[in-house]
Design a protein around this motif. Structure first.
Motif, mmCIF file in Angstrom:
data_model
loop_
_atom_site.group_PDB
_atom_site.id
_atom_site.type_symbol
_atom_site.label_atom_id
_atom_site.label_comp_id
_atom_site.label_asym_id
_atom_site.label_seq_id
_atom_site.Cartn_x
_atom_site.Cartn_y
_atom_site.Cartn_z
ATOM 1 N N LEU A 37 9.851 2.889 9.155
ATOM 2 C CA LEU A 37 8.629 2.305 8.748
ATOM 3 C C LEU A 37 7.475 2.066 9.446
ATOM 4 O O LEU A 37 7.685 1.353 10.605
ATOM 5 N N LEU A 38 6.275 2.541 9.420
ATOM 6 C CA LEU A 38 4.922 2.288 10.279
ATOM 7 C C LEU A 38 4.222 1.424 9.266
ATOM 8 O O LEU A 38 3.615 1.805 8.420
ATOM 9 N N LEU A 39 3.739 0.474 10.378
ATOM 10 C CA LEU A 39 2.670 -0.517 9.694
ATOM 11 C C LEU A 39 1.485 -0.510 10.641
ATOM 12 O O LEU A 39 1.461 -0.537 11.782
ATOM 13 N N SER A 147 4.534 -0.385 14.687
ATOM 14 C CA SER A 147 3.284 -1.254 14.443
ATOM 15 C C SER A 147 2.069 -0.468 15.462
ATOM 16 O O SER A 147 2.337 -0.435 16.397
ATOM 17 N N SER A 148 0.930 -0.613 14.629
ATOM 18 C CA SER A 148 -0.051 -0.153 15.509
ATOM 19 C C SER A 148 -1.454 -0.622 14.976
ATOM 20 O O SER A 148 -1.479 -0.809 13.754
ATOM 21 N N ARG A 168 4.691 4.973 5.654
ATOM 22 C CA ARG A 168 3.483 4.354 6.308
ATOM 23 C C ARG A 168 2.437 3.556 5.563
ATOM 24 O O ARG A 168 2.165 4.055 4.292
ATOM 25 N N PHE A 169 2.162 2.355 6.015
ATOM 26 C CA PHE A 169 1.575 1.534 5.107
ATOM 27 C C PHE A 169 0.116 0.992 5.917
ATOM 28 O O PHE A 169 0.367 0.410 7.325
ATOM 29 N N GLU A 170 -0.842 0.659 5.489
ATOM 30 C CA GLU A 170 -1.947 -0.108 6.140
ATOM 31 C C GLU A 170 -2.054 -1.223 5.617
ATOM 32 O O GLU A 170 -1.893 -1.637 4.564
#
Length: 372
Positions: A37-39, A147-148, A168-170
């Motif tokens: 998962l990417l936040l 995270s980025s 991927r979530f903003e």
């Protein structure tokens, strides 16, 4: 198997982290599906806190967290070289307490990865392997949360790393004033959190793999794929195949043994490759996976929020209040029509009717001085 525990974990995390319902569910889905998962969002939005809390809930997990910089070294992530081995000419790392021995990993500023660690990181993420002195070592990694603060720029050579994250979530700051105040007061911080063991998690993962995927779900995915291609958006076959695990995990969290077409909505956060594609993917997925009532309720709620925001921006002017009340009346009429036609969905419709009525009363009281 007590699947209610998954609901308890989800509810507890939602009570502690305000306006993070989608991210909480995504994290649980990623863990059950053994995906990453990417936040993406500004600092201070509880990205690392959420991951660390989940690691504490799953007792027995090895958790690794690190902030990457341009100057990060392999030793920080994979461990120092073993001096004893080095004396014998063996280039082997001591991985104790480092990424290769972790079940759940949080990497802050993931796109600050440099070439010295990128290749090993890619192999560990995709294949769950770490090459120590040239020998492949199977790792216990289940999920990596990256995270980025921003998306990677083109030409930085990070496309492969970005692709490794299926979800991927903003993430943004808390929007609602009352939720913000509750967060400041620390509401929900003192509650007892539920827990499961690592063995229970593995059993949940097993049952997620067993969830049935009916033919209409496959057909819907094929339709979405075709419509995305018509727009020039081409998720890989691998991404679609991996997404099946997300659908199975979503169904299990809702205590179902069969995936439903509506579960495909989660893929609006999995099938885009660039931020420019995000909205198109969302619309195509929603059009195919969402029924009319849900779509209409989302539209009405979005319009209601826009109306409320316009009143606030106007400083509470009388003209803005009159216009807002008229628009909210129209929304209430639409909702009542849905309520009367779709009698089996009334429990979903009533909360929004009450929300619009409450908003209309607030606007009338504050801008028009009229009690309704």
């Amino acid at each position: 198997m007590d699947f209610q525990k998954l609901i308890d974990i989800k509810n507890a995390l939602n009570a502690k982290f305000y306006e993070r319902e989608k991210e909480v569910e995504a994290l649980l889905i990623a863990l059950l599906a053994r995906q990453h998962l990417l936040l993406i969002g500004p600092a201070g939005t509880a990205k690392s806190a959420l991951s660390a809390e989940l690691a504490q809930i799953v007792q027995g997990t090895n958790y690794f967290q690190w902030l990457l910089t341009r100057f990060s070294t392999p030793e920080e992530l994979f461990g120092p070289l073993s001096l004893k081995e080095l004396e014998q000419g063996v280039y082997k790392r001591n991985t104790t307490g480092k990424m290769p021995e972790a079940h759940l990993i949080f990497l802050d500023e993931i796109f600050k990865s440099n070439s010295a660690i990128l290749n090993s990181l890619l192999t560990l993420i995709n294949e769950r392997l770490y090459y120590n002195n040239g020998s492949p070592v199977q790792t216990p990694v289940m999920t990596i949360v990256g995270s980025s603060n921003e998306y990677p720029e083109e030409g930085e050579g990070l496309e492969a790393l970005f692709d490794r994250f299926l979800l991927r979530f903003e993430v943004d700051y808390i929007g609602d004033d009352q939720n913000f105040i509750s967060m400041l007061k620390g509401a929900g911080q003192g509650q007892t959190m539920p827990s499961i063991t690592l063995d229970e998690l593995r059993q949940f993962q097993f049952f997620a793999d067993m969830v049935d995927i009916p033919e209409d779900v496959y057909q819907t995915l094929a339709t979405i794929r075709r419509e995305l291609r018509d727009e020039g958006i081409r998720p890989s076959d691998r991404r679609f195949r991996q997404s099946l695990g997300l659908l199975q995990a979503k169904a299990l969290i809702e205590q179902r043994q069969t995936v439903e077409v509506k579960d495909i909505l989660i893929l609006s956060n999995a099938l885009w490759e660039t931020a420019d594609e995000k909205e198109q993917v969302l619309q195509i997925v929603k059009a195919n996976a969402q029924d009319r009532v849900t779509s209409e309720l989302e539209r009405i709620e979005a319009e209601f929020m826009e109306i409320a925001a316009s009143v606030k921006e106007s400083g509470g002017s009388t003209d803005a209040g009159i216009e807002a009340v008229q628009k909210m009346n129209a929304l209430e009429i639409s909702l009542n029509r849905l309520y009367n036609v779709y009698t089996d969905r009334q429990t979903e419709i009533v909360p929004l009717i009450q929300k619009v009525q409450k908003g209309k009363k607030a606007v009338s009281d504050t801008t028009l001085g009229i009690k309704i």
